[in-house]
Each structure stands twice: as structure tokens, then as C-alpha cells.
Design a protein around this motif. Structure first.
Motif, mmCIF file in Angstrom:
data_model
loop_
_atom_site.group_PDB
_atom_site.id
_atom_site.type_symbol
_atom_site.label_atom_id
_atom_site.label_comp_id
_atom_site.label_asym_id
_atom_site.label_seq_id
_atom_site.Cartn_x
_atom_site.Cartn_y
_atom_site.Cartn_z
ATOM 1 N N ILE A 220 40.022 76.486 88.139
ATOM 2 C CA ILE A 220 41.484 76.621 88.007
ATOM 3 C C ILE A 220 41.818 78.103 87.821
ATOM 4 O O ILE A 220 41.161 78.809 87.051
ATOM 5 C CB ILE A 220 42.025 75.775 86.847
ATOM 6 N N TYR A 221 42.861 78.540 88.547
ATOM 7 C CA TYR A 221 43.228 79.956 88.540
ATOM 8 C C TYR A 221 44.746 80.099 88.435
ATOM 9 O O TYR A 221 45.492 79.190 88.803
ATOM 10 C CB TYR A 221 42.755 80.647 89.825
ATOM 11 N N HIS A 222 45.179 81.250 87.977
ATOM 12 C CA HIS A 222 46.614 81.607 87.935
ATOM 13 C C HIS A 222 47.445 80.520 87.251
ATOM 14 O O HIS A 222 48.471 80.089 87.777
ATOM 15 C CB HIS A 222 47.152 81.876 89.348
ATOM 16 N N LEU A 223 46.993 80.070 86.094
ATOM 17 C CA LEU A 223 47.702 79.032 85.339
ATOM 18 C C LEU A 223 48.914 79.650 84.647
ATOM 19 O O LEU A 223 48.787 80.574 83.846
ATOM 20 C CB LEU A 223 46.750 78.416 84.309
ATOM 21 N N LEU A 224 50.102 79.132 84.988
ATOM 22 C CA LEU A 224 51.344 79.663 84.428
ATOM 23 C C LEU A 224 52.236 78.511 83.983
ATOM 24 O O LEU A 224 52.268 77.448 84.614
ATOM 25 C CB LEU A 224 52.101 80.492 85.475
ATOM 26 N N GLU A 225 52.986 78.746 82.906
ATOM 27 C CA GLU A 225 53.958 77.750 82.455
ATOM 28 C C GLU A 225 55.347 78.292 82.748
ATOM 29 O O GLU A 225 55.666 79.440 82.437
ATOM 30 C CB GLU A 225 53.790 77.500 80.946
ATOM 31 N N ASN A 226 56.194 77.463 83.389
ATOM 32 C CA ASN A 226 57.565 77.874 83.706
ATOM 33 C C ASN A 226 58.492 76.669 83.622
ATOM 34 O O ASN A 226 58.087 75.590 83.149
ATOM 35 C CB ASN A 226 57.620 78.530 85.098
ATOM 36 N N ASN A 227 59.744 76.833 84.077
ATOM 37 C CA ASN A 227 60.734 75.764 83.956
ATOM 38 C C ASN A 227 60.355 74.512 84.751
ATOM 39 O O ASN A 227 60.786 73.408 84.428
ATOM 40 C CB ASN A 227 62.107 76.262 84.438
ATOM 41 N N ASP A 228 59.567 74.700 85.806
ATOM 42 C CA ASP A 228 59.154 73.553 86.630
ATOM 43 C C ASP A 228 57.947 72.829 86.058
ATOM 44 O O ASP A 228 57.502 71.822 86.595
ATOM 45 C CB ASP A 228 58.805 74.020 88.062
ATOM 46 N N GLY A 229 57.374 73.338 84.981
ATOM 47 C CA GLY A 229 56.166 72.753 84.416
ATOM 48 C C GLY A 229 55.027 73.757 84.490
ATOM 49 O O GLY A 229 55.222 74.950 84.270
ATOM 50 N N LEU A 230 53.855 73.267 84.843
ATOM 51 C CA LEU A 230 52.691 74.138 85.006
ATOM 52 C C LEU A 230 52.443 74.399 86.479
ATOM 53 O O LEU A 230 52.511 73.478 87.301
ATOM 54 C CB LEU A 230 51.440 73.473 84.402
ATOM 55 N N SER A 231 52.151 75.638 86.807
ATOM 56 C CA SER A 231 51.728 75.947 88.172
ATOM 57 C C SER A 231 50.352 76.585 88.102
ATOM 58 O O SER A 231 50.050 77.338 87.166
ATOM 59 C CB SER A 231 52.724 76.878 88.865
ATOM 60 N N PHE A 232 49.506 76.252 89.079
ATOM 61 C CA PHE A 232 48.139 76.774 89.095
ATOM 62 C C PHE A 232 47.528 76.553 90.468
ATOM 63 O O PHE A 232 48.093 75.844 91.318
ATOM 64 C CB PHE A 232 47.276 76.106 88.010
ATOM 65 N N GLN A 233 46.368 77.158 90.677
ATOM 66 C CA GLN A 233 45.599 76.951 91.896
ATOM 67 C C GLN A 233 44.277 76.289 91.534
ATOM 68 O O GLN A 233 43.719 76.541 90.463
ATOM 69 C CB GLN A 233 45.330 78.278 92.603
ATOM 70 N N VAL A 234 43.788 75.436 92.451
ATOM 71 C CA VAL A 234 42.555 74.700 92.209
ATOM 72 C C VAL A 234 41.619 74.864 93.399
ATOM 73 O O VAL A 234 42.046 74.730 94.554
ATOM 74 C CB VAL A 234 42.835 73.189 92.004
ATOM 75 N N ASP A 235 40.351 75.140 93.125
ATOM 76 C CA ASP A 235 39.346 75.120 94.193
ATOM 77 C C ASP A 235 39.288 73.716 94.788
ATOM 78 O O ASP A 235 39.375 72.713 94.062
ATOM 79 C CB ASP A 235 37.965 75.491 93.635
ATOM 80 N N SER A 236 39.134 73.653 96.108
ATOM 81 C CA SER A 236 39.221 72.379 96.822
ATOM 82 C C SER A 236 38.286 71.312 96.253
ATOM 83 O O SER A 236 38.672 70.149 96.104
ATOM 84 C CB SER A 236 38.912 72.596 98.310
ATOM 85 N N GLU A 237 37.073 71.706 95.888
ATOM 86 C CA GLU A 237 36.097 70.710 95.435
ATOM 87 C C GLU A 237 36.387 70.184 94.027
ATOM 88 O O GLU A 237 35.774 69.210 93.575
ATOM 89 C CB GLU A 237 34.665 71.288 95.490
#
Length: 302
Positions: free
Chosen positions: A241-258
Motif C-alpha cells: 500500500i502506497y500514498h495513503l491519504l485521508e480526505n473528505n472522500d474517505g481514504l485514498s491509496f494505491q495497491v500493488d496488483s497482487e
């Protein structure tokens, strides 16, 4: 046989290596994207393909012919559009287009007139009076009105407005439909993503990744936005998991495909209210190679 075949192409200027064993292959009817930052080696590769620079070593062929020794023959079926077209200032746009078509010895007057209308060009103005965008239109009209088999387009939409960019994209897809091939070098990643079936990323004179966008996406991360009934705990501790951020839409992040299946199973325990996912864009891929070495969450960038 591939229309373009480049094997171990190396070009040195003194002690500086501009191209280091570059390999490319472009098939008939393929739109091939060629991306990289300024100074990466894109324009040097194109100049070698055009027979303007002699390779230090390696091989480059178009239509099965050597790009250096057979440049004159190759140019009869190649159309080139540079990022900044230099035109004769005292000639009108229409005269310049006609000269290019006459020099090539092929092309269609009907297609020329149709393209002038589609690109909304006034062909009666002298070239000195044209803006950069209008000079690009002249180069593009001259190329697409010809009967070339292979188009080399180096930052071709430089100076064009969004409407004309769309017209350009239509022309490229029409050329593909006619079985013609295109090498598109562009810094506009959304344009490459829309048009190209295969992409090569060049960095410091070396090809660092080549493949279709779907193949490349397997090597990168998916973007997620999630809202849950209960706060998600310890998500930052997950590997992948990368670039984990909390904002008004909830949590945003990136995940490796596997890791997608594992992550979704975990966050579902917290009561998913909203879950949005988007495949990685070409820009995501590109930035993976050129951004800094450290991600905000998850350690070192791969």
C-alpha cells in the motif's frame, strides 16, 4: 517482418552516450508510443531513424532497409512532423503544403483540402504571420495528405488547442485503419494512452520498459478511494500500500496488483460504504520511473 526494427542501437557524441543499446520494433498498422523526459534520447533516436545521424553501433531498419544507407528510398514512404515546424516565411500555408506534396511525389489534393477544413487553417496567409499552432497544422496536413506508409511524429500537437488535438487524434486513427504505422513521441501522456497500442519508456538513453498498456499495468498499482462505517485501523502497516491519504472522500491509496484481494478482504470488515477503483494511468507508470525514490507510505518506490 516488422516495419521498423531497431537492434542494440548506440549513438555516442564523444564520450557521451546518447543512446545505449536501444531496441524497438513496430509492426504494420501499429501506433507506437515513445515517451521520456527531455534529454532522454527520443529525438536522437528519431534523427537516426530519419538518416540524419549515423549510429555508432547497432542496426536500424525501416521497410527492411538500412536507415543510413537507404535514407533517400525510405523517405519516399515516410512522413515526419517535428515539434516546431520551420517554414518558408514568404510563402503561404497552402503553397508550403503543395511543395511538400510535390516533393514527395504522392498525396491527394482532395485529402489536402479536406484536412485544411478539418484543421481550420487559412491557407492564404504568409507563414511569417502564423502562430506556432498554425505552423504545426501545416506540418500535420502535409503529412496526412501524403500517401506515406510510416508517420514519425515528434511532439506533433505542440501549440494546438484541445479541439485541434482531437482532430489530430482522429487523423492518426484513420491512418491506422488504412494499415499505416505511426511512431508517436509525446510528453502528453493522455494522448499516448488514447492512441498507442504499445509503448516504450526511454530514460538516459536506455529503454527501461516496453509493452502494451495492459501489460505494463500488471507491473504497477491500482488507485482506490474507500469510505467505511468504522475507521480502518493499521492499513498503513500492509505491504503493497502506497500514498495513503485521508480526505473528505474517505481514504485514498494505491495497491500493488497482487495485494488487491488481501486489502479488500481486510477493509470489508469495517463496513464498506463506498469503494472506487481506477486502473493506473500511463502517467502513474511514467512517474514510477521518474519520481523520487521514496513513497509516503510503504517504503522505497519500486
Amino acid at each position: 517482418m516488422n516495419l521498423v526494427e531497431v537492434k542494440d542501437l548506440t549513438k555516442k557524441f564523444g564520450k557521451f552516450t546518447a543512446l545505449d543499446r536501444v531496441n524497438l520494433s513496430i509492426e504494420e498498422g501499429e501506433i507506437f508510443g515513445f515517451i521520456g523526459p527531455n534529454g532522454a534520447g527520443k529525438s536522437t533516436t528519431i534523427r537516426v531513424l530519419l538518416g540524419m545521424l549515423k549510429p555508432t553501433s547497432g542496426q536500424a531498419k525501416i521497410f527492411g532497409k538500412d536507415v543510413w544507407h537507404d535514407a533517400v528510398e525510405i523517405h519516399k514512404e515516410v512522413a515526419y512532423v517535428p515539434g516546431d515546424a520551420n517554414l518558408w516565411p514568404n510563402l503561404t500555408g497552402g503553397e508550403v503544403i503543395d511543395i511538400f506534396l510535390k516533393m514527395r511525389g504522392n498525396g491527394s489534393k482532395q485529402k489536402r483540402d479536406e484536412l485544411i477544413e478539418r484543421f481550420q487553417l487559412d491557407p492564404t496567409k504568409k507563414c511569417r504571420a502564423y502562430s506556432k499552432g498554425n505552423r504545426q497544422k501545416i506540418a500535420l496536413i502535409s503529412a496526412f495528405a501524403s500517401d506515406a506508409r510510416f508517420f514519425i511524429l515528434d511532439e506533433p500537437t505542440s501549440g494546438l488547442d484541445p479541439l485541434m488535438e482531437r482532430t489530430f487524434q482522429e487523423c492518426v486513427l484513420e491512418a491506422k485503419h488504412e494499415g499505416k504505422s505511426v511512431l508517436l513521441s509525446s510528453h502528453i501522456l493522455s494522448e499516448v494512452e488514447k492512441l498507442c497500442e504499445k509503448i516504450s519508456i526511454i530514460r538516459e538513453g536506455k529503454i527501461i520498459e516496453t509493452g502494451t498498456l495492459s501489460e505494463m499495468r500488471h507491473l504497477t498499482r491500482t488507485n482506490f478511494i474507500v469510505q467505511t462505517k468504522q475507521p480502518i485501523s493499521e492499513l498503513a502497516n500492509f505491504k503493497g500500500i502506497y500514498h495513503l491519504l485521508e480526505n473528505n472522500d474517505g481514504l485514498s491509496f494505491q495497491v500493488d496488483s497482487e495485494k488487491i484481494d488481501e486489502v479488500i478482504s481486510y477493509i470489508s470488515k469495517f463496513g464498506i460504504v463506498k469503494l472506487e477503483s481506477a486502473p493506473p494511468t500511463l502517467e502513474d507508470l511514467f512517474m514510477r520511473h521518474y519520481e523520487g525514490t521514496t513513497d509516503s507510505v510503504g517504503g522505497v518506490s519500486q
